[in-house]
Design an enzyme around this catalytic site. Structure first.
Site, PDB file in Angstrom:
ATOM      1  N   ASP A 266       0.869  -1.174   0.000  1.00 53.13           N
ATOM      2  CA  ASP A 266       0.000   0.000   0.000  1.00 53.13           C
ATOM      3  C   ASP A 266       0.913   1.234   0.000  1.00 53.13           C
ATOM      4  O   ASP A 266       2.137   1.141   0.157  1.00 53.13           O
ATOM      5  CB  ASP A 266      -0.978  -0.013   1.180  1.00 53.13           C
ATOM      6  CG  ASP A 266      -2.211   0.848   0.858  1.00 53.13           C
ATOM      7  OD1 ASP A 266      -2.117   1.722  -0.032  1.00 53.13           O
ATOM      8  OD2 ASP A 266      -3.269   0.663   1.486  1.00 53.13           O
TER       9      ASP A 266
HETATM   10  C1  BGC Z   1      -5.114   3.078  -0.093  1.00 54.10           C
HETATM   11  C2  BGC Z   1      -5.218   2.030  -1.181  1.00 54.10           C
HETATM   12  C3  BGC Z   1      -5.043   2.682  -2.522  1.00 54.10           C
HETATM   13  C4  BGC Z   1      -3.697   3.369  -2.565  1.00 54.10           C
HETATM   14  C5  BGC Z   1      -3.396   3.983  -3.909  1.00 54.10           C
HETATM   15  C6  BGC Z   1      -3.897   3.970  -0.249  1.00 54.10           C
HETATM   16  O1  BGC Z   1      -3.979   5.070   0.569  1.00 54.10           O
HETATM   17  O2  BGC Z   1      -5.099   2.439   1.170  1.00 54.10           O
HETATM   18  O3  BGC Z   1      -6.453   1.373  -1.086  1.00 54.10           O
HETATM   19  O4  BGC Z   1      -5.168   1.728  -3.532  1.00 54.10           O
HETATM   20  O5  BGC Z   1      -3.690   4.379  -1.586  1.00 54.10           O
HETATM   21  O6  BGC Z   1      -4.154   5.105  -4.160  1.00 54.10           O
END
Ligand code: BGC
Length: 740
Positions: A266
């Site tokens: 993440d």
């Molecule tokens: C989120 C993810 C997301 C990623 C990319 C993160 O803050 O937890 O779900 O896919 O950002 O935008």
């Protein structure tokens, strides 16, 4: 494709990957493990510079077709080995045409809904130049205080697995070279929906049996459906950050499940192992991530800064880096990106104009809505009414209608409920008042990523009161009132947890005041999580849960309110009476003082913690009867299967949909099993008077579980209850026995 052809193709791809790996420098290999942020807030050097020197495998947080081609050109023509980039973005429930939020789609209890809508989302996103979406989110969640419940399929692993498979199929199709599809990403691996207190990003503690029986099944189902990528979760799982969790990423995902795609962390999560006090510094964070098998670092630059050094100092071998790069290159070859790296910049406008996209959005929204109450058959309303008031802070909000994740240059463009009602009643006088504003007490950092979301100054008490009174005036002048209450888009989603599940702001106060006028009132809810609407549930005769329904949401609401569509959705999650009752879910274990015993101890002395609405619940404009529940055998041996059949009859006057649900309970065994578990469902359409027989199979897949006592998967010889009906409190009962 035939099996022989398929394995021939696999061999060819593998050959190409090996040939390419031989050519690449160590630094370039590490570059493939790096995902560059294309947004202003992303750290790191300019994307162009990183790409030019072969320092990027993928770009995210960019939504600009022209720019995609420019960056791709640099990668193809100027970087050392000319490897195409993967462009990635969160396309969660639609790209331009927005569909209901995932929680709503799960409420359709119809896997065709997410499969069809994600097919369209993929087609639009791909036409814009994207290759990869960060969905589906598969986090099972039993605590609606957690804001991200809106992105998942709710509380149940069986329903969640069905929705997982459908979304993977929709995004990816069955061939990665399909130029109208995108790579899917199963996230967040794993346990994120169980954060302490429902507070986003807080630690998670889960036993192996909870993980294996509840949290992991949708991820396993997505793996079996061929999902190409996985994303790790942010938080610590049992004291080890998910991003560096070797057990989870290597043992479970790769070794046990045979996952062959690649993993991305993440955002910033590799580097955050330092913030989380797990790794001493960036060097150690990189080492932990790489060792755990985390292929791609989302934008923390921890791999870029440390991975090559780690190889040079002997902490890792280059072969270990190759192992992590291999699945990334494999997927790029399988997608055909080396041959066709660019997007036709004129394609998107043609694709989004396709009328079937809007039709699908309206269809999906209709199928997702759940009728929670309809006393005296108030709904559907007559189209002959003359004066209708539509009232509430989300009644005319495009953002609340579209829901979460509308970021990175997306322009809100939904039909609101007000517009939907006006379109449905061209001859009526439809008036509108928003009532007092609703707002988060603490702003969301997502607001800065959204168009049209500039935070306005808070209403003064006098302004709020004026808005309240003017809503009452509008209501007084109407014959029928439609209250549209709930939450705005930024009240659910990432960083959008809350302690209470009450209607925010003065909405309930307004509802009470409007209801006191003595006119017919219908309540439409727009929200991304269960809300504790206890007062409304007893005092407002008709309540429609419309969720965050997407581009055609307002039309779909009007279709249902005025009888052009009959609601058939069911809750994918329990509605508690209070936020403090969370977690509250149907599949709990029996305790020493069950609710049915005379010794029943209230679990709290200040009110029973029973659900306001149970899992699986939802009404229709018609009625259904379940009968004739039959099992094909009263006894089966461990490993064998039986079939269960039940008749469903439409006993009302109009056609409608019912979801036949099958629940089981293992009466005793090596471990205590939940009092009910969903093990089958089917949404069917019945004409008035029509009867259909629904059949389910129960076998080893449904009856095996991970046992804490045995420390492995087992199937017990035991007696089982089963129930079939329209929700998790179904009473039509039968039994069967599994023998050794
Ligand atoms: C989120 C993810 C997301 C990623 C990319 C993160 O803050 O937890 O779900 O896919 O950002 O935008």
């Amino acid at each position: 494709m035939s099996k022989a052809k398929d394995s021939e193709k696999q061999k060819q791809v593998a050959g190409k990957v090996e040939a390419l790996l031989k050519k690449m420098s160590l630094e370039e290999k590490v570059g493939q493990l790096n995902q560059v942020g294309g947004a202003e807030f992303a750290p790191g050097p300019k994307a162009e510079d990183q790409i030019r020197k072969g320092g990027a495998g993928s770009v995210l947080w960019l939504n600009d077709t022209k720019k995609f081609n420019e960056l791709q050109k640099i990668a193809m023509e100027e970087s050392p080995s000319g490897i195409p980039l993967l462009f990635a973005l969160d396309v969660i429930h639609g790209y331009r045409t927005i569909f209901p939020v995932p929680l709503a789609m799960a409420a359709s209890w119809d896997p065709n809904v997410p499969e069809k809508t994600q097919t369209i989302a993929a087609k639009e996103a791909r036409a814009a130049g994207l290759h990869w979406t960060f969905g589906p989110m598969l986090d099972i969640c039993r605590d609606p205080r957690w804001g991200r419940i809106v992105e998942g399929a709710g509380e149940d692993p069986y329903l969640g697995s069905a929705m997982a498979v459908a979304q993977v199929r929709g995004f990816q199709g069955d061939d990665l070279s399909d130029a109208e599809r995108v790579l899917a990403c199963a996230k967040h691996f794993a346990g994120y929906g169980y954060s302490d207190g429902g507070r986003d990003y807080d630690p998670v503690y889960l036993s192996e049996s909870q993980l294996r029986n509840i949290v992991l099944p949708p991820f396993k189902a997505a793996t079996d459906a061929g999902v190409a990528t996985f994303m790790s979760a942010y938080m610590d799982l049992n004291d080890v950050p998910a991003t560096g969790n070797r057990w989870l990423l290597r043992q479970v995902l790769r070794e046990e499940w045979g996952f062959e795609g690649f993993l991305v962390s993440d955002a910033f999560a590799v580097g955050n192992m330092v913030v989380q006090h797990h790794a001493k510094d960036g060097r150690e964070a990189a080492l932990r991530g790489l060792n755990a098998g985390m292929n791609m670092d989302m934008s923390s630059y921890t791999y870029t800064e440390n991975a090559a050094k780690l190889v040079k100092e002997g902490a890792l071998t280059e072969a270990e880096i190759d192992e992590l790069v291999r699945p990334i290159l494999t997927i790029k070859f399988k997608m055909g990106l080396f041959e066709k790296p660019y997007v036709d910049e004129t394609l998107l406008e043609k694709v989004i104009a396709l009328p079937e996209h809007r039709t699908a959005s309206r269809w999906a929204a209709q199928r997702s809505m759940v009728l929670l109450r309809n006393e005296g058959g108030l709904l559907p309303l007559s189209k002959d009414i003359k004066k209708v008031a539509v009232i509430g802070p989300v009644a005319d909000s495009m953002q609340a209608t579209e829901g979460s994740w509308m970021v990175f240059g997306h322009t809100p463009a939904a039909v609101t409920v007000l517009e939907g009602v006006r379109a449905k009643l061209p001859n009526a006088e439809v008036t509108y008042a928003s009532g007092p504003e609703i707002r988060r007490d603490i702003p969301s950092w997502f607001e800065s990523l959204m168009a049209g979301q500039e935070r306005k100054p808070e209403q003064t008490p006098a302004e709020s009161e004026a808005a309240f009174q003017s809503a009452l005036e509008v209501a007084k002048a109407a014959d029928q009132i439609i209250m549209v209450l709930g939450e705005t888009d930024i009240m659910a989603g990432e960083a959008a947890s809350r302690a209470s599940l009450d209607l925010p702001g003065r909405q309930e106060e307004l509802l009470k005041a409007v209801s006191a006028l003595g006119k017919p009132v219908v309540l439409v809810l727009l929200n991304g999580r269960p809300l504790s609407i206890n007062w409304a549930a007893e005092n407002i005769p008709a309540i429609l849960e419309a969720w965050e329904p997407g581009t055609e949401g307002g039309n779909a609401v009007a279709d249902i309110l005025f009888g052009d569509a009959n609601p058939g959705g069911k809750l994918p999650v329990t509605f508690p009476r209070k936020g403090s009752h969370a977690p509250l879910y149907y599949a709990r274990n029996m305790t020493h003082s069950p609710e049915s015993s005379p010794l029943y101890n209230p679990r709290y002395w200040d009110g029973l913690p029973v659900p306001l609405y149970p899992f699986g619940f939802g009404l229709s404009y018609t009625t259904f009867e379940f009968s004739n529940l039959k099992v094909s055998a009263e006894k089966i041996k461990v490993g064998a299967s039986l079939t269960v059949s039940v008749d469903v009859t439409n006993t009302g006057k109009v056609a409608g949909d019912e979801v036949a649900q099958l629940y089981i309970h293992q009466q005793y065994g090596t471990d205590t099993r939940p009092i009910r578990e969903l093990k089958g469902f089917e949404r069917i359409t019945l004409q008035p008077g029509e009867k259909k027989t629904v059949t389910f199979t129960l076998g080893a897949n449904e009856l095996t579980y991970w046992s804490s006592n045995a420390g492995k998967w087992i199937q017990d010889p035991a007696s089982f209850d089963l129930w079939a009906g329209s929700d998790s409190q179904a009473s039509l009962h039968a039994e069967f026995e599994v023998t050794a």
